[in-house]
Design a protein around this motif. Structure first.
Motif, PDB file in Angstrom:
ATOM      1  N   ALA A 223       0.833  -1.204   0.000  1.00 45.40           N
ATOM      2  CA  ALA A 223       0.000   0.000   0.000  1.00 45.40           C
ATOM      3  C   ALA A 223       0.868   1.254   0.000  1.00 45.40           C
ATOM      4  N   VAL A 224       1.904   1.274   0.840  1.00 45.00           N
ATOM      5  CA  VAL A 224       2.815   2.421   0.861  1.00 45.00           C
ATOM      6  C   VAL A 224       3.531   2.545  -0.481  1.00 45.00           C
ATOM      7  N   ARG A 225       3.976   1.417  -1.009  1.00 42.51           N
ATOM      8  CA  ARG A 225       4.676   1.415  -2.305  1.00 42.51           C
ATOM      9  C   ARG A 225       3.849   2.072  -3.397  1.00 42.51           C
ATOM     10  N   ASP A 226       2.543   1.844  -3.399  1.00 42.13           N
ATOM     11  CA  ASP A 226       1.698   2.253  -4.517  1.00 42.13           C
ATOM     12  C   ASP A 226       1.145   3.668  -4.376  1.00 42.13           C
ATOM     13  N   LEU A 227       1.412   4.341  -3.256  1.00 40.35           N
ATOM     14  CA  LEU A 227       0.943   5.712  -3.082  1.00 40.35           C
ATOM     15  C   LEU A 227       1.966   6.688  -3.650  1.00 40.35           C
ATOM     16  N   PRO A 228       1.498   7.815  -4.218  1.00 38.98           N
ATOM     17  CA  PRO A 228       2.428   8.783  -4.837  1.00 38.98           C
ATOM     18  C   PRO A 228       3.103   9.680  -3.799  1.00 38.98           C
ATOM     19  N   ALA A 229       3.815   9.068  -2.888  1.00 41.04           N
ATOM     20  CA  ALA A 229       4.388   9.793  -1.758  1.00 41.04           C
ATOM     21  C   ALA A 229       5.633  10.567  -2.166  1.00 41.04           C
ATOM     22  N   SER A 230       5.781  11.752  -1.578  1.00 32.22           N
ATOM     23  CA  SER A 230       7.031  12.502  -1.709  1.00 32.22           C
ATOM     24  C   SER A 230       7.898  12.336  -0.470  1.00 32.22           C
ATOM     25  N   ALA A 231       7.326  11.813   0.612  1.00 29.34           N
ATOM     26  CA  ALA A 231       8.054  11.533   1.845  1.00 29.34           C
ATOM     27  C   ALA A 231       7.341  10.384   2.550  1.00 29.34           C
ATOM     28  N   ILE A 232       8.117   9.492   3.169  1.00 27.61           N
ATOM     29  CA  ILE A 232       7.573   8.311   3.835  1.00 27.61           C
ATOM     30  C   ILE A 232       8.246   8.180   5.198  1.00 27.61           C
ATOM     31  N   SER A 233       7.445   7.928   6.224  1.00 25.19           N
ATOM     32  CA  SER A 233       8.008   7.637   7.544  1.00 25.19           C
ATOM     33  C   SER A 233       7.373   6.379   8.095  1.00 25.19           C
ATOM     34  N   LEU A 234       8.149   5.644   8.884  1.00 28.76           N
ATOM     35  CA  LEU A 234       7.746   4.336   9.403  1.00 28.76           C
ATOM     36  C   LEU A 234       8.072   4.287  10.886  1.00 28.76           C
ATOM     37  N   PRO A 253      14.507  -9.860   8.898  1.00 24.74           N
ATOM     38  CA  PRO A 253      14.116  -9.984   7.491  1.00 24.74           C
ATOM     39  C   PRO A 253      12.766  -9.348   7.192  1.00 24.74           C
ATOM     40  N   ALA A 254      11.845  -9.328   8.163  1.00 19.34           N
ATOM     41  CA  ALA A 254      10.565  -8.654   7.919  1.00 19.34           C
ATOM     42  C   ALA A 254      10.783  -7.164   7.696  1.00 19.34           C
ATOM     43  N   PHE A 255      11.672  -6.572   8.476  1.00 21.15           N
ATOM     44  CA  PHE A 255      12.009  -5.155   8.301  1.00 21.15           C
ATOM     45  C   PHE A 255      12.601  -4.907   6.918  1.00 21.15           C
ATOM     46  N   HIS A 256      13.565  -5.719   6.522  1.00 25.64           N
ATOM     47  CA  HIS A 256      14.177  -5.530   5.204  1.00 25.64           C
ATOM     48  C   HIS A 256      13.159  -5.774   4.087  1.00 25.64           C
ATOM     49  N   GLY A 257      12.322  -6.801   4.238  1.00 25.89           N
ATOM     50  CA  GLY A 257      11.327  -7.068   3.207  1.00 25.89           C
ATOM     51  C   GLY A 257      10.341  -5.931   3.060  1.00 25.89           C
ATOM     52  N   PHE A 258       9.931  -5.329   4.174  1.00 31.83           N
ATOM     53  CA  PHE A 258       9.015  -4.196   4.135  1.00 31.83           C
ATOM     54  C   PHE A 258       9.643  -3.034   3.356  1.00 31.83           C
ATOM     55  N   LEU A 259      10.896  -2.738   3.681  1.00 35.64           N
ATOM     56  CA  LEU A 259      11.585  -1.647   2.982  1.00 35.64           C
ATOM     57  C   LEU A 259      11.857  -1.998   1.523  1.00 35.64           C
ATOM     58  N   ASP A 260      12.206  -3.248   1.240  1.00 33.61           N
ATOM     59  CA  ASP A 260      12.441  -3.640  -0.155  1.00 33.61           C
ATOM     60  C   ASP A 260      11.193  -3.397  -0.998  1.00 33.61           C
ATOM     61  N   THR A 261      10.034  -3.744  -0.457  1.00 37.26           N
ATOM     62  CA  THR A 261       8.786  -3.535  -1.196  1.00 37.26           C
ATOM     63  C   THR A 261       8.540  -2.055  -1.435  1.00 37.26           C
ATOM     64  N   ILE A 262       8.738  -1.234  -0.417  1.00 45.67           N
ATOM     65  CA  ILE A 262       8.555   0.204  -0.594  1.00 45.67           C
ATOM     66  C   ILE A 262       9.517   0.744  -1.638  1.00 45.67           C
ATOM     67  N   ARG A 263      10.756   0.285  -1.588  1.00 43.57           N
ATOM     68  CA  ARG A 263      11.760   0.783  -2.545  1.00 43.57           C
ATOM     69  C   ARG A 263      11.448   0.333  -3.977  1.00 43.57           C
ATOM     70  N   ASP A 264      10.675  -0.736  -4.159  1.00 44.61           N
ATOM     71  CA  ASP A 264      10.268  -1.128  -5.512  1.00 44.61           C
ATOM     72  C   ASP A 264       9.490  -0.010  -6.192  1.00 44.61           C
ATOM     73  N   GLY A 265       8.702   0.728  -5.412  1.00 43.61           N
ATOM     74  CA  GLY A 265       7.926   1.817  -5.986  1.00 43.61           C
ATOM     75  C   GLY A 265       8.502   3.187  -5.732  1.00 43.61           C
ATOM     76  N   HIS A 266       9.404   3.275  -4.764  1.00 47.99           N
ATOM     77  CA  HIS A 266       9.986   4.569  -4.375  1.00 47.99           C
ATOM     78  C   HIS A 266      11.494   4.421  -4.225  1.00 47.99           C
ATOM     79  N   PRO A 267      12.209   4.238  -5.322  1.00 49.54           N
ATOM     80  CA  PRO A 267      13.651   3.981  -5.199  1.00 49.54           C
ATOM     81  C   PRO A 267      14.441   5.149  -4.626  1.00 49.54           C
ATOM     82  N   SER A 268      13.936   6.377  -4.770  1.00 53.10           N
ATOM     83  CA  SER A 268      14.712   7.527  -4.296  1.00 53.10           C
ATOM     84  C   SER A 268      13.919   8.440  -3.366  1.00 53.10           C
ATOM     85  N   THR A 269      12.720   8.044  -2.984  1.00 53.08           N
ATOM     86  CA  THR A 269      11.926   8.865  -2.064  1.00 53.08           C
ATOM     87  C   THR A 269      12.547   8.818  -0.669  1.00 53.08           C
TER      88      THR A 269
END
Length: 382
Positions: A223-234, A253-269
């Motif tokens: 859900a976070v990955r697919d939103l047009p975010a300009s900034a993300i906090s967790l 690994p759950a932490f890394h997997g969560f971030l990996d998914t977000i980075r799929d849609g937001h590589p530089s956010t």
């Protein structure tokens, strides 16, 4: 007055899904598919608490009426102070409007073993917002409450008046977290610390802080990955400890997997990871946590042999620091860490009435501290 419910639903900001049935429309801060697959009562309820959800509209109406069913977690027979709505007209925050008609459900509702009751009887609330004499279209925001689950039944404006969606209030900030971010103890919807920061920083907010439910669920990462975010906090860690839902081997690994998914849609956010705020009972003891007879949070004693790999808050902070730094060394320089105790630490525990959740004054202090560290010139999102 005439109904503009369908048009008002087009003006909703901060929700990810909705369910419609004979009782009305329930807005959710989680994706419909993921929520249905999880099928968890507590998750469903907190998803339906519209913290940060608001109607943002352009309207020439002089007033607006809203009918809603407000469901609160409250031992049956206990009094409630009501549910506050906020009205903002052309940027001016008005006095909150409080609805007292509520449908209580006992906390036992969330225990699948109890056969607990459904919501108690209550008439739907009719909430009236006095916008003021007509002067053409104005930007009107109605911020929904942060304590009850809300089901919208109708929205009405005077005959001849209309509503349409307003443009975004600013770049989108997406925040994911726990009850510390849902902020059900805030005294009004705009006084949650994420809402206060967003309004001060000129950001449009999606608050995915779900009480008890910040468990690094993959569908929330998507859900976070697919939103047009300009900034993300967790804001991470406290619910994993509360539920004793992960040990160190699963958490990392759950932490890394969560971030990996977000980075799929937001590589530089820019992404800011916030470690847990202070919780005295949990600093050096693993979960799970329970609420004692005095209303204070406490941990559960466990045999030493069952503590291997169990997570204390101190250990969670150390792991988040270590693995954020590892990712930064792997060239993710748009990822940063904030120690949660800089937002709310040992010197603030007087504003931690149950030992876990800040009160309204505590949330105000968190907003004051978070703003310069995030959206200030030298902050994580500056």
């Amino acid at each position: 007055m005439h109904s503009v419910l369908d048009r008002a639903l087009d003006c909703v900001v901060g929700a990810l899904g909705k369910t419609t049935d004979t009782t009305g429309v329930t807005l959710h801060r989680s994706p419909d598919t993921g929520r249905a697959r999880l099928a968890d009562r507590a998750f469903d309820f907190n998803s339906a608490v519209p913290s940060g959800v608001r109607l943002e509209m352009l309207t020439d109406a002089t007033e607006l009426e809203l009918d809603a069913r407000l469901t609160v977690v409250l031992p049956l027979g206990m009094p409630s102070t009501g549910s506050a709505f906020d009205l903002v007209v052309d940027g001016e925050l008005r006095e909150p409007v409080v609805a007292t008609e509520q449908s209580p459900i006992d906390p036992a509702f969330f225990d699948p073993a109890t056969g607990s009751p459904e919501a108690g009887p209550a008439e739907p609330a009719t909430v009236r917002f006095r916008i003021g004499p007509r002067a053409g279209e104005r930007r009107v925001e109605i911020w929904l409450p942060v304590t009850p689950a809300v089901t919208l039944i109708d929205v009405r404006v005077p005959d001849g008046a209309s509503v349409r969606p307003a443009p975004p209030s600013g770049p989108l900030w997406v925040h994911y977290g726990s009850s510390i971010s849902q902020c059900s103890d805030a005294d009004r919807p705009t006084a949650t610390w994420p809402a206060a920061v967003a309004r001060s920083a000129g950001r449009s907010l999606v608050n995915l802080g779900l009480g008890g439910q910040c468990q690094l669920d993959p569908f929330m990462a998507r859900a976070v990955r697919d939103l047009p975010a300009s900034a993300i906090s967790l804001e991470l860690g406290i619910n994993v400890h509360n539920a004793d839902s992960m040990r160190e081997r699963a958490f990392v690994p759950a932490f890394h997997g969560f971030l990996d998914t977000i980075r799929d849609g937001h590589p530089s956010t820019p992404v800011l990871v916030i470690s847990p705020i202070v919780c005295p009972a949990a600093e050096q003891r693993p979960g799970p946590t329970l609420v004692g007879p005095d209303g204070m949070v406490r941990t559960v004693d466990r045999p030493v042999e069952l503590a291997l790999g169990a997570l204390t808050l101190a250990r969670i902070r150390a792991l988040l620091s270590e693995h954020v730094e590892q990712r930064r060394k792997d060239d993710d320089d748009r990822l940063q860490l904030m120690d949660g105790t800089t937002l709310f630490g040992p010197d603030d525990v007087a504003d931690l009435p149950d030992g876990l959740h800040p009160n309204a004054a505590g949330y105000a202090r968190m907003a004051e501290r978070f703003l310069p560290l995030s959206f200030g010139g030298a902050g994580a999102f500056g």
